[in-house]
Enzyme design. Structure first.
Site, PDB file in Angstrom:
ATOM      1  N   GLY A  39       0.825  -1.208   0.000  1.00 46.23           N
ATOM      2  CA  GLY A  39       0.000   0.000   0.000  1.00 46.23           C
ATOM      3  C   GLY A  39       0.850   1.244   0.000  1.00 46.23           C
ATOM      4  CG  ASN A  40      -0.205   4.635  -1.670  1.00 51.38           C
ATOM      5  OD1 ASN A  40      -0.900   5.539  -1.219  1.00 51.38           O
ATOM      6  ND2 ASN A  40      -0.588   3.910  -2.714  1.00 51.38           N
ATOM      7  NE  ARG A  41       3.534   8.201   5.080  1.00 49.32           N
ATOM      8  CZ  ARG A  41       4.323   9.176   4.640  1.00 49.32           C
ATOM      9  NH1 ARG A  41       5.294   8.904   3.805  1.00 49.32           N
ATOM     10  NH2 ARG A  41       4.135  10.412   5.032  1.00 49.32           N
ATOM     11  CB  SER A  42      -2.663   8.104  -0.742  1.00 42.10           C
ATOM     12  OG  SER A  42      -3.784   8.882  -1.064  1.00 42.10           O
ATOM     13  CB  ALA A  74      -1.527   7.295  -4.193  1.00 45.20           C
TER      14      ALA A  74
END
Ligand code: CTP
Length: 233
Positions: free
Chosen positions: A46-49, A111
């Site tokens: 995942g990512n921090r968006s 994102a």
């Protein structure tokens, strides 16, 4: 009963006097948040968006009379417009294709992962006596690039690690979008997860810098440029 936030937005829209503006009655599809690509039954890439920028744009175009479909990876249950929850890049691509059938504008604020595991492992990968683990990743679909069609006004985002406006200019050309919103994720106090942002909106004819401010104020500037673009086309 509708939640208070949704009522507040609906009332603001009713009194905004934008019913005849360029976005009135237009269908706008906005994506938000970071996708999650499953590795196994419990893990993901995942990512921090946070989804805040996309949500702010969705609220703003709603206020200007648009019919909004928010395709989101985070829950958004206190809004007066339609929300489609998705998890992965593939889910998001499918939902966007479906929503675009009758849409006028696409805003890709999400994102989206560029790579995903080739296959999801069933169950949970065990550590066992492994020293290392190598994941086999394959590219995801580029949702923004595949959605180019006449009559659809497209807005892309470029979150770069540094003041690399040139990358954003290249992305605008590569993806053939009408507007590209650049932000530097390494700049102080703005970007991923923050409540504020500092952006440069690249249009067909100019570059508009919006210094550090709330994400809702950034959304106002973005919506202004969408309206200006719609009026030109
Ligand atoms: N995007 C998309 N589908 C993807 C990846 C990105 O639609 N699989 C969209 C994003 O929502 C954003 C724009 O494309 O609006 C630019 O995303 P970004 O990650 O900055 O660019 P990439 O095309 O992934 O290029 P790079 O990773 O080389 O910077």
């Amino acid at each position: 009963m509708a939640p208070p936030e949704a009522i507040r937005l609906a009332v603001r829209r009713a009194f905004a006097g934008t019913a005849a503006g360029p976005l009135a009655g237009k269908k706008v599809v906005v994506t938000s948040g970071g996708t999650r690509e499953r590795i196994d039954a419990v893990r993901f890439i995942g990512n921090r968006s946070s989804g805040k920028m996309g949500r702010a744009v969705a609220d703003e175009v709603y206020l200007r009379g648009a019919r909004v479909a928010l395709v989101a990876t985070q829950p958004a249950d206190r809004v007066p417009y339609g929300v489609v929850r998705v998890e992965s890049a593939d889910d998001m691509a499918a939902a966007v294709r479906e929503q675009l059938r009758d849409a006028d504008v696409l805003v890709m604020a999400a994102a989206v992962a560029d790579f995903k595991p080739r296959a999801e492992e069933s169950g949970k990968i065990q550590r066992g006596d492994r020293e290392t683990l190598t994941l086999d990743l394959v590219g995801t679909v580029d949702i923004l690039a595949e959605t180019a069609r006449p009559g659809l006004f497209r807005v892309g985002f470029a979150a770069e690690a540094g003041p690399q406006l040139w990358r954003a200019r290249e992305k605008k050309a590569a993806k053939g979008v009408d507007l590209l919103v650049f932000n530097d994720i390494l700049a102080e106090g703005v970007g991923i997860g923050a409540d504020e942002n500092a952006i440069t909106i690249i249009t067909a004819s100019e570059e508009i810098h919006v210094p550090r401010t709330s994400k809702s104020a950034c959304a106002v500037a973005i919506a202004d440029q969408i309206e200006a673009g719609l009026q030109r086309s």
